[in-house]
Design a protein around this motif. Sequence first.
Motif, PDB file in Angstrom:
ATOM      1  N   UNK A 294       0.802  -0.948  -0.167  1.00  0.00           N
ATOM      2  CA  UNK A 294      -0.110   0.029  -0.006  1.00  0.00           C
ATOM      3  C   UNK A 294       0.998   1.255  -0.107  1.00  0.00           C
ATOM      4  N   UNK A 295       1.918   1.484   0.761  1.00  0.00           N
ATOM      5  CA  UNK A 295       2.751   2.378   1.001  1.00  0.00           C
ATOM      6  C   UNK A 295       3.669   2.464  -0.026  1.00  0.00           C
ATOM      7  N   UNK A 296       4.172   1.606  -0.710  1.00  0.00           N
ATOM      8  CA  UNK A 296       4.965   1.508  -2.015  1.00  0.00           C
ATOM      9  C   UNK A 296       4.120   1.872  -3.072  1.00  0.00           C
ATOM     10  N   UNK A 297       2.804   1.679  -3.257  1.00  0.00           N
ATOM     11  CA  UNK A 297       1.921   2.144  -4.307  1.00  0.00           C
ATOM     12  C   UNK A 297       1.686   3.533  -4.104  1.00  0.00           C
ATOM     13  N   UNK A 298       1.596   3.965  -2.925  1.00  0.00           N
ATOM     14  CA  UNK A 298       1.009   5.400  -2.736  1.00  0.00           C
ATOM     15  C   UNK A 298       2.300   6.329  -2.222  1.00  0.00           C
ATOM     16  N   UNK A 299       3.390   6.047  -2.456  1.00  0.00           N
ATOM     17  CA  UNK A 299       4.658   6.718  -1.851  1.00  0.00           C
ATOM     18  C   UNK A 299       4.637   7.969  -2.889  1.00  0.00           C
ATOM     19  N   UNK A 300       4.989   9.170  -2.401  1.00  0.00           N
ATOM     20  CA  UNK A 300       5.320  10.466  -3.228  1.00  0.00           C
ATOM     21  C   UNK A 300       6.339  11.306  -2.512  1.00  0.00           C
ATOM     22  N   UNK A 301       6.977  12.366  -3.075  1.00  0.00           N
ATOM     23  CA  UNK A 301       7.864  13.048  -2.580  1.00  0.00           C
ATOM     24  C   UNK A 301       8.913  12.995  -3.194  1.00  0.00           C
TER      25      UNK A 301
ATOM     26  N   UNK B 126      10.159   4.246  -2.810  1.00  0.00           N
ATOM     27  CA  UNK B 126       9.515   3.040  -3.747  1.00  0.00           C
ATOM     28  C   UNK B 126       9.989   1.825  -3.722  1.00  0.00           C
ATOM     29  N   UNK B 127      11.393   1.699  -4.102  1.00  0.00           N
ATOM     30  CA  UNK B 127      12.135   0.779  -4.425  1.00  0.00           C
ATOM     31  C   UNK B 127      12.539   0.041  -3.236  1.00  0.00           C
ATOM     32  N   UNK B 128      12.520   0.609  -2.185  1.00  0.00           N
ATOM     33  CA  UNK B 128      13.078  -0.160  -0.680  1.00  0.00           C
ATOM     34  C   UNK B 128      11.763  -0.952  -0.404  1.00  0.00           C
TER      35      UNK B 128
ATOM     36  N   UNK C 188      -4.307   9.639   2.665  1.00  0.00           N
ATOM     37  CA  UNK C 188      -2.921  10.272   2.234  1.00  0.00           C
ATOM     38  C   UNK C 188      -2.147   9.873   3.568  1.00  0.00           C
ATOM     39  N   UNK C 189      -0.908   9.605   3.379  1.00  0.00           N
ATOM     40  CA  UNK C 189       0.060   9.189   4.875  1.00  0.00           C
ATOM     41  C   UNK C 189       1.243   9.988   4.287  1.00  0.00           C
ATOM     42  N   UNK C 190       1.988  10.650   5.032  1.00  0.00           N
ATOM     43  CA  UNK C 190       3.325  11.337   4.573  1.00  0.00           C
ATOM     44  C   UNK C 190       4.357  10.242   4.409  1.00  0.00           C
ATOM     45  N   UNK C 191       5.338  10.378   3.449  1.00  0.00           N
ATOM     46  CA  UNK C 191       6.341   9.236   3.331  1.00  0.00           C
ATOM     47  C   UNK C 191       7.109   9.147   4.612  1.00  0.00           C
ATOM     48  N   UNK C 192       7.331  10.108   5.633  1.00  0.00           N
ATOM     49  CA  UNK C 192       7.936   9.873   6.913  1.00  0.00           C
ATOM     50  C   UNK C 192       7.155   8.738   7.676  1.00  0.00           C
ATOM     51  N   UNK C 193       5.953   9.369   7.599  1.00  0.00           N
ATOM     52  CA  UNK C 193       5.047   8.412   8.581  1.00  0.00           C
ATOM     53  C   UNK C 193       4.853   7.175   7.914  1.00  0.00           C
ATOM     54  N   UNK C 194       5.029   6.926   6.820  1.00  0.00           N
ATOM     55  CA  UNK C 194       4.555   5.633   6.177  1.00  0.00           C
ATOM     56  C   UNK C 194       5.851   4.875   6.605  1.00  0.00           C
ATOM     57  N   UNK C 195       7.032   5.282   6.449  1.00  0.00           N
ATOM     58  CA  UNK C 195       8.431   4.586   7.019  1.00  0.00           C
ATOM     59  C   UNK C 195       8.487   4.378   8.583  1.00  0.00           C
ATOM     60  N   UNK C 196       7.742   5.368   9.195  1.00  0.00           N
ATOM     61  CA  UNK C 196       7.858   5.266  10.695  1.00  0.00           C
ATOM     62  C   UNK C 196       6.942   4.101  11.093  1.00  0.00           C
TER      63      UNK C 196
ATOM     64  N   UNK D  31      16.471  -0.165   8.282  1.00  0.00           N
ATOM     65  CA  UNK D  31      16.439   0.602   6.880  1.00  0.00           C
ATOM     66  C   UNK D  31      15.415   1.412   7.207  1.00  0.00           C
ATOM     67  N   UNK D  32      14.177   1.050   7.578  1.00  0.00           N
ATOM     68  CA  UNK D  32      13.037   2.151   7.782  1.00  0.00           C
ATOM     69  C   UNK D  32      13.480   3.337   8.653  1.00  0.00           C
ATOM     70  N   UNK D  33      13.752   2.913   9.896  1.00  0.00           N
ATOM     71  CA  UNK D  33      14.456   3.823  10.692  1.00  0.00           C
ATOM     72  C   UNK D  33      15.529   4.801  10.329  1.00  0.00           C
ATOM     73  N   UNK D  34      16.477   4.256   9.558  1.00  0.00           N
ATOM     74  CA  UNK D  34      17.613   5.112   9.092  1.00  0.00           C
ATOM     75  C   UNK D  34      17.066   6.072   8.033  1.00  0.00           C
ATOM     76  N   UNK D  35      15.957   5.625   7.565  1.00  0.00           N
ATOM     77  CA  UNK D  35      15.426   6.580   6.160  1.00  0.00           C
ATOM     78  C   UNK D  35      14.546   7.685   6.599  1.00  0.00           C
TER      79      UNK D  35
END
Length: 172
Positions: free
Chosen positions: A48-55, A62-64, A110-118, A163-167
């Motif tokens: 879901x987050x892969x498909x809806x990533x932006x920024x 997206x690749x990660x 909508x979820x911000x990229x940073x919130x997706x990763x967190x 990886x997600x934390x570091x991102x």
Amino acid sequence: MNELSPQARQTAPLRAPSDLSQQAGKDIAGALTVLLADVFALYLKTKNFHWHMSGPNFRDYHLMLDEQGDQIYATTDAIAERARKVGGTTLRSIGQIHRIQRLLDNDADYVTPQDMLAELADDNRRLVQFLRATHEVCDTHNDVATASLIENWIDEAEGRSWFLFESTRPTR
């Protein structure tokens, strides 16, 4: 020899032969089935987050997330087959996943990229906790084969979380 007729085989219980006790198979397969529901939930959220990533970091994130989704999905068959090998059954439907999953879905528009990763980092850490708890069930019944698989999945989930934390760390 006590061979079953074809008709009897079709209606026979699904219990596969195992040297583990019937109770061990039930406990381990039950724990694996709940774990599998969580893994499917995490897989779908990751996609879901892969498909809806932006920024501005779209391509990297997206690749990660695509790579992480592939890694998560790769465990699903192994988990389900292990539940069957120990003499149990496993998931049968999306409805069952919904009923027993412990990781929460995210249906937000909508979820911000940073919130997706967190959120995914947190979910992967929670998955590690669930994996460790399932490992304890295996240890109780001396199921070293399932425990060994789980140890690899713990390492993978910890890697994804890292990886997600570091991102999500701010740049200086």
